[in-house]
Design a protein around this motif. Structure first.
Motif, PDB file in Angstrom:
ATOM      1  N   GLU A  37       0.825  -1.197   0.000  1.00  0.00           N
ATOM      2  CA  GLU A  37       0.000   0.000   0.000  1.00  0.00           C
ATOM      3  C   GLU A  37       0.867   1.258   0.000  1.00  0.00           C
ATOM      4  O   GLU A  37       2.088   1.191  -0.003  1.00  0.00           O
ATOM      5  CB  GLU A  37      -0.944   0.000   1.207  1.00  0.00           C
ATOM      6  N   TRP A  38       0.190   2.423   0.070  1.00  0.00           N
ATOM      7  CA  TRP A  38       0.890   3.693  -0.037  1.00  0.00           C
ATOM      8  C   TRP A  38       1.949   3.878   1.033  1.00  0.00           C
ATOM      9  O   TRP A  38       3.009   4.440   0.776  1.00  0.00           O
ATOM     10  CB  TRP A  38      -0.118   4.839   0.020  1.00  0.00           C
ATOM     11  N   GLY A  84       3.921   1.324  -2.200  1.00  0.00           N
ATOM     12  CA  GLY A  84       3.038   2.078  -3.086  1.00  0.00           C
ATOM     13  C   GLY A  84       3.560   3.449  -3.437  1.00  0.00           C
ATOM     14  O   GLY A  84       3.539   3.860  -4.606  1.00  0.00           O
ATOM     15  N   GLN A  85       4.046   4.178  -2.437  1.00  0.00           N
ATOM     16  CA  GLN A  85       4.553   5.515  -2.711  1.00  0.00           C
ATOM     17  C   GLN A  85       5.823   5.478  -3.560  1.00  0.00           C
ATOM     18  O   GLN A  85       6.130   6.427  -4.288  1.00  0.00           O
ATOM     19  CB  GLN A  85       4.821   6.249  -1.406  1.00  0.00           C
TER      20      GLN A  85
END
Length: 595
Positions: free
Chosen positions: A138-139, A143-144
């Motif tokens: 995820e972020w 993700g980022q």
């Protein structure tokens, strides 16, 4: 608590792999960052090494800790490692996998991101230790990073393009461009100094805690630093450049800059004229006459073909060399040999010649043969591979290759506008400053990334506890990584620089200044928000952005750009495969679970 004495070997091996990882970063990632400054002739190769030695350290120490924490703690959860020993092994494999891939990519002449290499190695260990579901995609985790891959090149390209367009239409294309650049220089110095100060103070410096500085203090510090540097440029830089550009004083040296305002009254030599070369030629090697050997080679090649066609008709006659010594009557084989010799003399590689290795007779174990190998073979070889990089001509390497390759580079450079050399000289000083900002930015991200695995292993080994989110990176670890980076750049950085710079697009100080400043702003902003962006992709995006604004689409080597993109795509999976397989093999070996 006491250290894990039984796992001393893991810590020792990680020390070695971390140094190799830092070495590969210096030879690949840092060389990529400094290729712009070296290619535009604003910095020599040795000056780039010195700048890296200073600025990389400062960037890593002042603003690098937050990014190191993001990679180390926000991708793999501690639950993946049942014991502290497993965590030590995991991050040791991360270091080994990252070092292996970076050295491989460098040997292949493939510019890759040290940030992505380390992240890929971490993901590989995470999958091997807890499965794909244990990796934080995820972020807040990977993700980022995925988002930054697209954002960083695009953002840096746009910022660099804006800076160059302002410079292009505001200074370079003006009729009196040198005078305009002379008056605009203090404003440029103000902007670069303000950005550098902002990178240190705006939620970045490890010695300044959040909330300690008010908004007024921050703004005052940024404006004060920018104004101070701008004032220094007026007092010292402008008089020095005035002597070079206006007075054509070719005898002035760089240390004369400290004379400051006294230089306004310095008298130039009596023979100083408009034709005096008081400033370097920043387009040296890229003028039409510098590529004349290609057309000359074609003409000589036509002579060889004509001679080959006439060979059969002359076969019944006597040897033309004996009959006539004129060039038109020389034997075709002789003429072809001369053409080949001439082509070899113009196809420079830029590398110093390889040493001559003295042959030995008899068994190598004999004392005199050992002496010959040490004195005449080993020492010259060590000198060549350790210090040959310092004698490498980067600009000749970027132009070298087959005749077809050289023609492509010539045509690419022909589509780019060459601006006034005196005006470019004004921007060379600004690029030196922007290069320092770029190096500082690189240190704030990538240096911390490369030594983060070593910091985690050291924390586990020293305290016998897990390395958590609060673990700090020791200063000696940063210094250790910095030493490896500088050595890697000095001894092997030429490899990557030979495929970058002018081989991607025509470089000059004004272009390089825009590229480096645009990439620096992007990387600094990302480091403040804890997003581990790639400085490699940032400087590449900035290069393409400036290239597209300096001529037509033919000013860019799109084939080389596609090769770079291919390298970026394989970085994360290959680094992950190496580190993941290494961890899986060792972790499942007999008796390791007993630790």
């Amino acid at each position: 608590m006491s250290r894990l004495a039984s796992l001393d070997y893991i810590f020792a091996i990680t020390l070695i792999t971390s140094f190799l990882d830092a070495y590969g970063m210096g030879a690949n990632d840092v060389a990529n960052s400094f290729a712009t400054s070296v290619s535009s002739r604003s910095l020599s190769f040795r000056q780039a090494i010195l700048a890296a030695a200073v600025c990389e350290f400062l960037g890593a120490i002042l603003v690098g800790s937050r990014v190191a924490s993001t990679i180390k703690d926000d991708i793999i959860p501690l639950s993946n490692f049942p014991t502290v020993g497993f965590q030590m092994l995991g991050f040791g494999c991360v270091s080994a996998g990252s070092a292996t891939f970076q050295l491989f990519a460098t040997s292949m002449g493939m510019p890759v991101s040290a940030t992505h290499t380390v992240i890929g190695a971490v993901v590989g260990v995470g999958i091997a230790s807890g499965g794909a579901q244990s990796v934080r995609w995820e972020w807040s985790g990977v993700g980022q990073v995925f988002a930054a891959w697209g954002i960083a090149p695009a953002l840096s390209g746009c910022i660099a393009a804006i800076i160059f367009l302002i410079t292009k239409f505001g200074v370079l294309k003006r009729k009196n461009s040198t005078t305009v650049a002379f008056y605009a220089a203090p404003f440029y110095f103000f902007a670069v100094a303000a950005i550098l100060t902002m990178s240190i103070l705006w939620k970045g410096a490890s010695t300044v805690k959040e909330g300690e500085l008010t908004t007024g203090v921050l703004v005052g510090s940024i404006l004060g630093a920018g104004g101070g540097v701008s004032l220094l440029s007026i007092l010292f830089f402008l008089p020095y450049v005035h002597c070079q550009v206006v007075k054509k004083d070719y005898t002035i040296k760089i240390w004369h800059i400290f004379l400051g305002p006294a230089l306004w009254f310095r008298q130039p030599p009596a023979d100083a004229t408009e034709n005096t070369l008081a400033v370097p030629d920043y387009y040296k090697g890229h003028h039409d006459e510098d590529w004349a050997h290609l057309d000359k080679g074609n003409r000589r090649g036509e002579d060889v073909e004509a001679a080959d066609g006439a060979e059969e008709s002359m076969s019944h006659k006597s040897d033309p060399i004996r009959r006539n010594s004129g060039e038109s009557n020389r034997h075709p084989s002789q003429l072809a040999e001369e053409v080949e010799k001439e082509c070899r003399s113009t196809d420079f590689t830029g590398r110093p010649p390889k040493p001559y290795y003295h042959p030995i007779e008899g068994a190598w174990i004999e004392p005199w043969n050992i002496w010959i190998m040490l004195r005449y073979n080993l020492l010259p070889a060590a000198n060549y591979y350790l210090f040959g990089g310092l004698r490498t001509n980067i600009h000749e390497m970027q132009k070298s290759g087959s005749e077809k390759t050289q023609k492509k580079i010539r045509d690419m450079h022909a589509n780019a506008t060459q601006y006034d050399n005196n005006t470019e000289h004004m921007f060379s000083f600004m690029q030196v400053m922007s290069a320092c900002v770029a190096s500082f930015s690189h240190g704030s991200n990538d240096v911390s990334n490369s030594i983060a695995p070593l910091a985690a292993v050291y924390q586990c080994w020293k305290t016998s506890q897990y390395s958590g989110s609060e673990a700090e990176v020791p200063v000696w670890v940063i210094a250790y990584g910095g030493i490896g980076i500088v050595i890697g750049l000095a001894t092997y950085g030429w490899k990557l620089m030979s495929v970058l710079g002018n081989r991607l697009t025509l470089h000059s100080p004004s272009r390089g200044f825009s590229m480096e400043l645009g990439a620096s702003i992007t990387v600094i902003l990302a480091s403040q928000f804890g997003i581990p962006v790639s400085s490699t992709q940032s400087i590449t995006g900035a290069t393409i952005g400036v290239s597209c604004c300096s001529g037509s689409w033919r000013t860019t080597n799109w084939k080389a750009l596609a090769f770079f993109f291919y390298g970026w795509c394989i970085t994360l999976p290959l680094a992950g495969i190496v580190s993941g397989c290494l961890f899986g093999i060792i972790a499942n070996a007999p008796s390791f679970n007993d630790v």
